[in-house]
Write a protein that holds these residues in place. Structure first.
Motif, mmCIF file in Angstrom:
data_model
loop_
_atom_site.group_PDB
_atom_site.id
_atom_site.type_symbol
_atom_site.label_atom_id
_atom_site.label_comp_id
_atom_site.label_asym_id
_atom_site.label_seq_id
_atom_site.Cartn_x
_atom_site.Cartn_y
_atom_site.Cartn_z
ATOM 1 N N MET A 1 0.852 -1.194 0.000
ATOM 2 C CA MET A 1 0.000 0.000 0.000
ATOM 3 C C MET A 1 0.883 1.237 0.000
ATOM 4 O O MET A 1 1.822 1.347 0.792
ATOM 5 C CB MET A 1 -0.916 -0.005 1.222
ATOM 6 N N GLY A 2 0.605 2.178 -0.911
ATOM 7 C CA GLY A 2 1.414 3.376 -1.033
ATOM 8 C C GLY A 2 1.204 4.336 0.126
ATOM 9 O O GLY A 2 0.159 4.336 0.781
ATOM 10 N N TYR A 3 2.222 5.142 0.337
ATOM 11 C CA TYR A 3 2.162 6.131 1.422
ATOM 12 C C TYR A 3 1.280 7.294 0.995
ATOM 13 O O TYR A 3 1.399 7.809 -0.120
ATOM 14 C CB TYR A 3 3.576 6.625 1.739
ATOM 15 N N ARG A 4 0.390 7.730 1.868
ATOM 16 C CA ARG A 4 -0.509 8.843 1.576
ATOM 17 C C ARG A 4 -0.015 10.090 2.313
ATOM 18 O O ARG A 4 0.047 10.121 3.542
ATOM 19 C CB ARG A 4 -1.939 8.505 2.006
ATOM 20 N N PHE A 5 0.354 11.092 1.536
ATOM 21 C CA PHE A 5 0.864 12.325 2.124
ATOM 22 C C PHE A 5 -0.277 13.127 2.739
ATOM 23 O O PHE A 5 -1.357 13.254 2.157
ATOM 24 C CB PHE A 5 1.571 13.168 1.060
ATOM 25 N N ASP A 6 -0.002 13.663 3.914
ATOM 26 C CA ASP A 6 -1.003 14.476 4.609
ATOM 27 C C ASP A 6 -0.276 15.572 5.390
ATOM 28 O O ASP A 6 0.245 15.331 6.479
ATOM 29 C CB ASP A 6 -1.837 13.606 5.550
ATOM 30 N N PHE A 7 -0.230 16.768 4.799
ATOM 31 C CA PHE A 7 0.432 17.892 5.452
ATOM 32 C C PHE A 7 -0.514 18.659 6.380
ATOM 33 O O PHE A 7 -0.115 19.641 7.001
ATOM 34 C CB PHE A 7 1.006 18.854 4.405
ATOM 35 N N GLY A 8 -1.761 18.206 6.454
ATOM 36 C CA GLY A 8 -2.728 18.895 7.299
ATOM 37 C C GLY A 8 -2.313 18.920 8.759
ATOM 38 O O GLY A 8 -2.464 19.936 9.451
ATOM 39 N N ALA A 9 -1.772 17.791 9.236
ATOM 40 C CA ALA A 9 -1.353 17.716 10.639
ATOM 41 C C ALA A 9 -0.220 18.693 10.931
ATOM 42 O O ALA A 9 -0.134 19.258 12.027
ATOM 43 C CB ALA A 9 -0.923 16.291 10.970
ATOM 44 N N VAL A 10 0.645 18.900 9.936
ATOM 45 C CA VAL A 10 1.756 19.843 10.110
ATOM 46 C C VAL A 10 1.240 21.277 10.073
ATOM 47 O O VAL A 10 1.655 22.126 10.871
ATOM 48 C CB VAL A 10 2.821 19.625 9.019
ATOM 49 N N LEU A 11 0.326 21.552 9.154
ATOM 50 C CA LEU A 11 -0.231 22.904 9.047
ATOM 51 C C LEU A 11 -0.975 23.294 10.320
ATOM 52 O O LEU A 11 -0.980 24.463 10.713
ATOM 53 C CB LEU A 11 -1.162 22.989 7.836
ATOM 54 N N ASP A 12 -1.598 22.311 10.961
ATOM 55 C CA ASP A 12 -2.301 22.598 12.212
ATOM 56 C C ASP A 12 -1.337 23.050 13.307
ATOM 57 O O ASP A 12 -1.732 23.764 14.237
ATOM 58 C CB ASP A 12 -3.063 21.358 12.688
ATOM 59 N N ARG A 13 -0.080 22.631 13.194
ATOM 60 C CA ARG A 13 0.928 22.994 14.200
ATOM 61 C C ARG A 13 1.866 24.090 13.693
ATOM 62 O O ARG A 13 2.948 24.284 14.243
ATOM 63 C CB ARG A 13 1.745 21.747 14.571
ATOM 64 N N ALA A 14 1.433 24.794 12.644
ATOM 65 C CA ALA A 14 2.274 25.844 12.048
ATOM 66 C C ALA A 14 2.685 26.923 13.058
ATOM 67 O O ALA A 14 3.843 27.356 13.056
ATOM 68 C CB ALA A 14 1.557 26.473 10.855
ATOM 69 N N PRO A 15 1.776 27.386 13.936
ATOM 70 C CA PRO A 15 2.204 28.393 14.922
ATOM 71 C C PRO A 15 3.348 27.900 15.808
ATOM 72 O O PRO A 15 4.257 28.667 16.141
ATOM 73 C CB PRO A 15 0.931 28.645 15.738
ATOM 74 N N GLU A 16 3.304 26.625 16.165
ATOM 75 C CA GLU A 16 4.375 26.067 16.996
ATOM 76 C C GLU A 16 5.705 26.072 16.249
ATOM 77 O O GLU A 16 6.755 26.401 16.818
ATOM 78 C CB GLU A 16 4.006 24.640 17.411
#
Length: 222
Positions: free
Chosen positions: A1-16
């Motif tokens: 199964m291919g890896y599914r990219f998800d930058f949403g979790a990183v964007l949620d922590r952008a202020p940090e």
């Protein structure tokens, strides 16, 4: 199964990540200032006619330049408390960065000072210039121009070296990335983003240093 990219979790922590970037810049700036002070004082001692003044500086430079930064910061943070010297992670990081950068700055600045020929200095005195004017006009500015590229490159390298400070839990970008990665398990997205942030920081610093160089050192040498 291919890896599914998800930058949403990183964007949620952008202020940090943003605040951690300021932490990185703060450590870097404080380390640079300390390194510059060590470099200037070290050159004064290194170029002294007194062997007592020269020898400790030579030993300091050789020890620091020939040992890993990680070992140096571990020594300050873990070994010095055994001698009763306890420092928090931020102070330890600044001191370690300053010491490491200072050892390189000593040699860089010394090379710049020695690049100014004795004949130019004597010519300045022959023209009736005061000692302060000779230092400012004949020694300082040409020496700064000579060392500026190497010194600014060293400062950029020092900024990137702050990432090692995560090993003692100092607050900076890499330590924040590790916390986010452990919470989200999105290793690729987190470290890809952090890599991009470091690249942006380095590029902005290079642009700033280039702007300063064009403004202050853009004059003919002959």
């Amino acid at each position: 199964m291919g890896y599914r990219f998800d930058f949403g979790a990183v964007l949620d922590r952008a202020p940090e990540l943003l605040w951690a970037s300021f932490g990185t810049l703060g450590l870097a700036l404080a380390g640079m200032l300390l390194a510059l002070v060590i470099g200037i004082l070290g050159v004064v001692a290194r170029t002294s006619k007194s062997r007592i003044a020269r020898t400790p500086v030579i030993v300091f430079v050789e020890v620091v330049r020939n040992t890993p930064f990680l070992v140096q910061i571990f020594f300050i943070y873990f070994a010095l408390p055994l001698m009763g010297i306890r420092l928090n992670p931020t102070v330890t990081a600044i001191i370690a960065l300053g010491i490491n950068g200072g050892a390189y700055a000593i040699e860089i600045i010394r090379g710049g000072v020695e690049s100014v020929s004795r004949g130019q200095i004597e010519a300045g005195f022959a023209l009736g210039l005061h000692k302060a004017d000779v230092f400012r006009l004949i020694v300082l500015k040409p020496a700064l121009r000579a060392i500026y590229p190497s010194l600014t490159s060293q400062f950029i390298m020092l900024t990137l070296t702050t990432s090692v400070c995560t090993s003692i839990a100092a607050y900076e970008l890499t330590s924040a990335a590790q916390r986010i990665e452990s919470d989200t398990f999105r290793s690729f997205e987190v470290y890809f983003t952090v890599t991009a942030i470091y690249l942006v920081i380095s590029t902005l610093m290079m642009g700033l240093f280039a702007l300063i160089s064009r403004h202050y050192f853009n004059y003919p040498t002959r």
